[in-house]
Design an enzyme around this catalytic site. Structure first.
Site, PDB file in Angstrom:
ATOM      1  N   TRP A 160       0.846  -1.186   0.000  1.00 54.97           N
ATOM      2  CA  TRP A 160       0.000   0.000   0.000  1.00 54.97           C
ATOM      3  C   TRP A 160       0.882   1.236   0.000  1.00 54.97           C
ATOM      4  O   TRP A 160       1.847   1.318   0.754  1.00 54.97           O
ATOM      5  CB  TRP A 160      -0.902  -0.046   1.225  1.00 54.97           C
TER       6      TRP A 160
ATOM      7  N   ASP B 272      -0.472  -5.776   9.281  1.00 52.49           N
ATOM      8  CA  ASP B 272      -1.565  -4.886   8.881  1.00 52.49           C
ATOM      9  C   ASP B 272      -2.752  -5.773   8.522  1.00 52.49           C
ATOM     10  O   ASP B 272      -2.701  -6.547   7.562  1.00 52.49           O
ATOM     11  CB  ASP B 272      -1.139  -4.032   7.689  1.00 52.49           C
TER      12      ASP B 272
ATOM     13  N   LYS C 189     -13.640  -0.924   6.339  1.00 56.07           N
ATOM     14  CA  LYS C 189     -14.226  -1.694   5.245  1.00 56.07           C
ATOM     15  C   LYS C 189     -15.309  -2.636   5.736  1.00 56.07           C
ATOM     16  O   LYS C 189     -16.414  -2.678   5.189  1.00 56.07           O
ATOM     17  CB  LYS C 189     -13.147  -2.503   4.520  1.00 56.07           C
TER      18      LYS C 189
END
Length: 409
Positions: A134, A215, A250
């Site tokens: 990311w 993560d 999310k």
């Protein structure tokens, strides 16, 4: 009058994803599509408010009796639910007090707290992220003062994890190097570690002095809540101290509420107390204490059996819609006459996919078809729906046929 002290400040380059969204909003084409945005969208192209969230908000509104500050580490009930979700309801790590959890401002905030904590106590450590990762991972840890390096992860030829090279490099890292791992739904590639590969990493980290930082922003978007937690729980069960950043942006569709957490696994309860005291110092000198609303909603949903069942059902629907869009995308590309094999996209996991589209193809898609994709070729599969997927695939087919950029396979 003297000149402004800010006059020498240069204009910062746009964020590669947020800048793309700004360009998308400025595009007058009514048929434009944004596949660069990192949010889940439903079949109507909207970011949904989950039904269970609406219900929990009504319940919380009726019982909230104060707007006072939260503790530095956040809502206690929320932090307990995070530990149960990540590590399991019967986790000995939780029972023995070897897990420390603090509420954070989304997954990004959790990463930042962890980065600042690690920099304070391991100032000379190197930081290693997957290649690719990311975009904000590198920027975030560099901002914390780390020198950030990459380790091999994605093999563009096979569209899979280059695990042999990954392990080879990790074995050579200096003691107390910090290694960022993606717990599931790897962003940006969509290619995850297998259980056997996680087990190999456990052996590697057990015998090294490396510091794992996981993560874990998409639990439940890959295979399921329990299945996606395999890697995190493998580290916990092996007794390996590590950091875990999680997010509910999310999976609860609570993006603007900034609901995340940082969990640190320690060796024993006394160590946990010392670690928590230092993490709270990091938070105190940053934003002092977190907001209440989103964390209270998540805590309420996860602790109530009926609300929890409703959330898991909505989460399942989101996960299955993403899986369906992957398969439909591959099928529709074939029907549009694309000869390259994009079948690997159906095998990837989570919201994102490394499409294999070249920078040239991505730029032409934007200029000629108002189809917005990050220049790395990463696409957000969750932004596709049955109304726009035909136009998406026709645009890709047109660009691939007319310019024949670097093929996807």
């Amino acid at each position: 009058m003297t000149g402004s002290p800010f006059a020498p400040i240069a204009l910062a380059p746009p964020d590669p994803i947020l800048g793309l969204t700004e360009a998308f909003h400025a595009d007058p084409n009514p048929n434009k599509v944004n596949l660069g945005v990192g949010v889940y969208q439903d079949e109507n192209g909207r970011v949904p408010v989950l039904k269970v969230v609406q219900k929990a908000e009504e319940l919380w509104k009726a019982c909230e009796d104060s707007k006072s500050y939260l503790p530095i580490d956040g809502v206690a009930a929320y932090n307990r639910q995070i530990q149960t979700l990540l590590l399991g309801s019967d986790s000995p790590v939780v029972a023995e007090g070897r897990a420390v959890t603090v509420q954070a401002l989304g997954g990004t905030g959790a990463l930042k707290i962890g980065a600042d904590f690690l920099k304070r106590f391991f100032p000379g450590a190197g930081m290693y992220i997957s290649s690719p990762s990311w975009e904000n991972h590198r920027a975030l840890f560099e901002a914390a003062g780390f020198q950030v390096h990459s380790y091999p992860y994605y093999d563009e030829r096979t569209h899979s994890v280059d695990f042999e090279r990954m392990v080879e490099m990790l074995r050579k890292l200096p003691s107390h190097s910090i290694v960022l791992l993606h717990g599931s739904c790897h962003n940006p590639t969509g290619v995850d570690l297998s259980r056997a590969q996680w087990d190999t990493l456990i052996d590697l980290f057990r015998s090294s002095n490396l510091i794992p930082f996981i993560d874990f922003a998409y639990q439940g978007f890959g295979e399921g809540l329990e299945e996606d937690a395999y890697g995190v729980r493998a580290f916990a069960n092996a007794g390996i101290p590590c950091l875990i950043a999680n997010s509910f942006s999310k999976t609860f569709s609570l993006y603007r509420e900034r609901v995340g957490g940082l969990t640190i696994l320690t060796s024993h309860a006394e160590e946990s107390k010392r670690v928590l005291s230092q993490v709270k110092r990091v938070i105190r000198t940053n934003y002092s204490s977190p907001p209440s609303h989103g964390a209270q909603i998540v805590a309420m949903v996860l602790s109530d059996p009926q609300l929890r069942a409703g959330w898991e059902e909505e989460l399942r629907e989101m996960r299955e819609r993403i899986h369906a869009m992957r398969s439909l995308f591959v099928q529709t590309l074939q029907e549009a006459g694309v000869e390259q094999d994009f079948g690997f996209i159906a095998r990837q996991s989570g919201m994102f996919s490394y499409s294999g589209l070249s920078v040239e193809a991505v730029r032409h898609l934007r200029a000629e078809h108002s189809l917005y994709i990050v220049e790395s070729g990463r696409i957000c599969v969750a932004a596709m729906n049955r109304r726009n997927i035909g136009a998406i695939c026709q645009a890709i087919a047109s660009v691939l046929k007319s310019r024949n950029p670097v093929p996807a396979a």
